[in-house]
Design an enzyme around this catalytic site. Structure first.
Site, PDB file in Angstrom:
ATOM      1  N   THR B 315       0.842  -1.205   0.000  1.00 19.32           N
ATOM      2  CA  THR B 315       0.000   0.000   0.000  1.00 19.32           C
ATOM      3  C   THR B 315       0.873   1.250   0.000  1.00 19.32           C
ATOM      4  OG1 THR B 315      -1.663  -1.198   1.250  1.00 19.32           O
ATOM      5  CG2 THR B 315      -1.865   1.195   1.227  1.00 19.32           C
ATOM      6  N   TRP B 318       2.622   1.761  -3.330  1.00 19.86           N
ATOM      7  CA  TRP B 318       1.631   2.110  -4.358  1.00 19.86           C
ATOM      8  C   TRP B 318       1.413   3.614  -4.381  1.00 19.86           C
ATOM      9  CZ3 TRP B 318      -3.042   4.669  -4.367  1.00 19.86           C
ATOM     10  CH2 TRP B 318      -3.812   4.546  -5.525  1.00 19.86           C
ATOM     11  N   HIS B 319       1.473   4.244  -3.201  1.00 18.99           N
ATOM     12  CA  HIS B 319       1.187   5.682  -3.132  1.00 18.99           C
ATOM     13  C   HIS B 319       2.283   6.534  -3.742  1.00 18.99           C
ATOM     14  CE1 HIS B 319      -2.082   4.601  -0.402  1.00 18.99           C
ATOM     15  NE2 HIS B 319      -2.574   5.802  -0.670  1.00 18.99           N
ATOM     16  N   GLY B 320       3.477   6.033  -3.813  1.00 19.34           N
ATOM     17  CA  GLY B 320       4.547   6.844  -4.395  1.00 19.34           C
ATOM     18  C   GLY B 320       5.837   6.054  -4.494  1.00 19.34           C
TER      19      GLY B 320
END
Lengths: 371, 398
Positions: B315, B318-320
């Site tokens: 997670t 995935w965000h950056g």
């Protein structure tokens, strides 16, 4: 809470809500225009505190639409009235009071002073008003010799947006060519700008918060995180002798020199020609200086200053523009710093301007240029 | 095209009128596909071709899963290809930079050139939609559909750039329903939702930006860092939920009811509930396609902890494409592991002392909110700055 809102259902719009919203926005637009009209009343009290193209354009449009004979007072922060807290304490506002009685309210005065307005900026700003039907009786410009030695030719680039991009010699002004107008810009210009609330959003923001909201928030945040450097801004209204100057005047620089033949100088000549073309009468005055403060730190090269002023005088004469020297007009107690007059200083300058302009008019045929 | 721009507004209004009042009903899916194509092409035409290519590939693989026996092979192939594309565009730079950092650590002079790759808009979102589609087709949970239906689902412009990560089954049903007549509620609900979203984004989130800058500074007081962290917590919520509101509202204008993404997350009483109410479409995606396939929580303790760590590391990244995002994910993993132990071993004892449920809910809500606020520091700052800021927030480090 969410359940409450959903259950209430009051926020769900319907046709009636939409119509009322549109009506409300229309009324808001009318109010904005009425307030703006009220502020730009030809009494010299409107100042360009918002440095934004649309506000400037709106202001210029109002000047153009005014059928009265006009005095346009253009210049830098001195003309703007940086050290005057109130709008009716600037040179143009005082000047209007002096000439108001004599002209029976006929003559309107407009303050086109802008903080940091260089010579080329002034040229492009005035150029926007160059139309015979504008009925400009006088143009008054304050010249500070310091502008001739500035590296930047253009200090307020948004002024260039008043003109077609192809008419701006970007190379000569040391600027990058303006980016092509994209679709977003097209929508802004042709659709959104018809909506006054959007068009004058910076102005409305200024009315509500004293400055554009985003700037206000940034200032608040800077203050919170001690990143603020606006000490000058806070104390600009105080007299100079209540402030510390050692740091500001450190170094061995001196004022007085001007460079001939550089772009600044060329734009000064253009400006003089433009003043002559745009109005019936024009006057340049040397910005008053705080002699006591400058002498204390020995910051004036008197020989060079005298030479520079003489050159400026001769050039103004060459283009038929009257020029007066107010450098020593004010006692040092009328200054906020080395150059910005306090309200009383502005009043004295305005009084002297009114006097000199009357004298110049009296001697139209045989104009003396030095008081 | 970004939502809070005038060009998007003009595009939306124009297409709304065409969609309901000009285009014949049977052509609406095709017109939606065309509009989405125009929407995406506005920024990078070449990336539109990439999405189109991937969409065709995933659809063909989906059909192959439907028809042929070697379903697992086709599904795996599709997942590897789509995630591989995501990895190439989003993470190559991170990997190369990390390798270069390792070379420096090992005092090696070798350096790999850091590629300058332009990441396609919304790639993280539509990749996850591809994976969802392939896995659901494999599981037999997705009925057969036409290519246009699938392409409309993937390229649907309101959700293409930043979600919500909608599910195909729900979406496709609505594509069929929207062949009917225009209903006024579409306009009113959609318009209101867009206005709420714009207000959250422009008025609240953007206004808070100056106050979040403190997180990147050094030498501030404890209180200043807390103010900056609170400001960031509110800003990111308003920014992201505002964007989701605009997406949901835009979809509603065209008759679609897209899944919600936020449900008062900061008012939840524990971290697990926070995540069930924050970026719900992403959290449910990870739950359905990673956490549960790994075994979920109903496994032996160490495996459950392992699963939490894997899901939250994923997670985070995935965000950056930066390690501090993974740090943020693992910070939440740590919180969830602590919550798991608390629930299993301590909760019963604590509730004996504090009998009032409302008091308990208030206290745990406050604790959860502050845990999330501290977590945002990892999200927004690099590791070194994060540790510095957090230590200052708790009065350590001078």
């Amino acid at each position: 809470m969410k359940r409450l809102i959903n259950r209430a259902g009051w926020w769900r719009p319907n046709l009636r809500v939409l119509l009322l919203t549109v009506l409300f926005l229309w009324i808001l637009d009318q109010i904005i225009m009425a307030v703006f009209d009220h502020q730009v009343n030809g009494e010299g009290t409107f100042r360009l505190k918002i440095e934004e193209k649309r506000v400037l354009e709106g202001y210029l449009e109002k000047i153009e639409a005014d059928p009265h004979p006009k005095v346009i007072m253009i210049g830098d922060s001195v003309m703007f009235g940086s050290a005057a807290r109130m709008d009716d304490q600037t040179i143009p506002a005082w000047f209007h009071q002096y000439i108001g009685d004599q002209s029976g309210g006929e003559m309107h005065v407009y303050n086109l002073g802008l903080r940091g307005l260089g010579i080329a900026d002034a040229y492009y700003l005035l150029k926007r008003l160059q139309k015979p039907e504008n009925n400009i009786e006088w143009i008054v410009y304050n010249i500070n010799t310091g502008w001739f030695t500035r590296e930047n030719i253009i200090n307020r680039p948004f002024i260039l947006d008043l003109h077609e991009p192809e008419s701006i010699p970007c190379n000569r002004l040391g600027l990058d060519p303006p980016p092509a107008r994209d679709a977003e810009g097209w929508i802004q210009d042709h659709i959104m700008d018809k909506w006054k609330l959007y068009h004058y959003r910076y102005l409305v923001s200024h009315w509500l918060f004293g400055k554009p909201l985003i700037q206000r928030l940034q200032d608040e945040a800077n203050q919170l995180y001690n990143q603020t450097d606006n000490e000058d801004e806070e104390h600009i209204y105080d007299p100079w002798y209540e402030k510390e100057w050692d740091q500001r005047f450190a170094g061995d620089w001196k004022i007085g020199a001007i460079y001939h033949g550089n772009t600044q100088w060329q734009y000064f000549e253009y400006l003089l020609q433009l003043m002559k073309k745009t109005s019936s009468n024009s006057l340049v005055f040397f910005t008053p200086r705080n002699g006591e403060l400058l002498e204390k730190y020995d910051k004036v090269d008197h020989q060079l200053m005298a030479k520079s002023k003489q050159t400026i005088r001769e050039t103004a004469h060459k283009y038929g523009v009257a020029i007066v020297d107010y450098e020593d007009l004010l006692a040092s107690s009328y200054f906020s710093d080395s150059i910005h007059p306090l309200p009383e200083g502005n009043r004295i300058i305005a009084e002297q301007l009114a006097h000199d302009m009357r004298r110049l008019l009296d001697h139209q045929g045989n104009r003396r240029t030095e008081p | 095209m970004i939502f809070n721009t005038l060009i998007y507004g003009l595009f939306l209004i124009t297409f709304f009128i065409l969609y309901w009042f000009v285009i014949p009903a049977r052509w609406r899916p095709i017109s939606m596909l065309t509009a989405s194509f125009i929407f995406f092409s506005y920024h990078f035409f070449i990336h539109t071709l990439l999405i189109l290519g991937l969409t065709i590939l995933v659809y063909v693989l989906g059909q192959a899963i439907h028809r042929y026996d070697r379903k697992k092979l086709f599904m795996t192939l599709g997942v590897v290809l789509t995630l591989g594309t995501l990895a190439y565009y989003k993470y190559t730079e991170l990997v190369v930079s990390t390798l270069n950092d390792l070379f420096i650590l090992m005092e090696q002079s070798a350096r790999l050139p850091v590629p300058d790759i332009v990441v396609p808009l919304g790639i993280s979102f539509f990749t996850f939609q591809y994976v969802h589609y392939l896995v659901d087709v494999y599981r037999g949970e997705t009925p057969k559909s036409s290519f246009v239906e699938f392409a409309v689902y993937i390229m649907f412009f309101p959700t293409l750039v930043s979600g919500p990560i909608e599910r195909f089954q729900r979406f496709n049903l609505q594509t069929h329903e929207n062949l009917g007549r225009f209903r006024r509620e579409y306009l009113f609900e959609g318009f209101t939702r867009i206005m709420i979203g714009l207000f959250k984004k422009i008025v609240i989130a953007d206004s808070l930006t100056p106050f979040t800058e403190g997180l990147q500074m050094a030498g501030l007081d404890t209180v200043d860092y807390w103010i900056a962290a609170y400001a960031y917590a509110i800003k990111i919520y308003m920014d992201f939920s505002g964007y989701s509101d605009i997406a949901i509202g835009s979809a509603r204008l065209f008759g679609y009811r897209i899944m919600e993404n936020f449900n008062w997350p900061y008012l939840q009483r524990n971290l697990s509930l926070f995540w069930r109410n924050w970026h719900m479409s992403l959290t449910s995606w990870f739950r359905d396609y990673l956490y549960i396939p790994l075994g979920g929580s109903r496994v032996r303790q160490w495996k459950a902890i392992r699963n939490i760590l894997i899901v939250w590391a994923a997670t985070g990244i995935w965000h950056g494409a930066a390690w501090h995002f993974m740090g943020w994910g693992l910070f939440h993993a740590f919180g969830l592991i602590v919550l798991r132990f608390y629930t299993q071993y301590l909760a019963a004892y604590v509730t004996r002392f504090i009998r009032h449920d409302r008091v308990m809910a208030g206290l745990s809500g406050l604790l959860t909110f502050h845990y999330v606020v501290v977590g945002w520091v990892f999200f927004v700052c690099d590791f070194k700055q994060s540790l510095y800021v957090i230590s200052r927030m708790f009065g350590i480090n001078g």
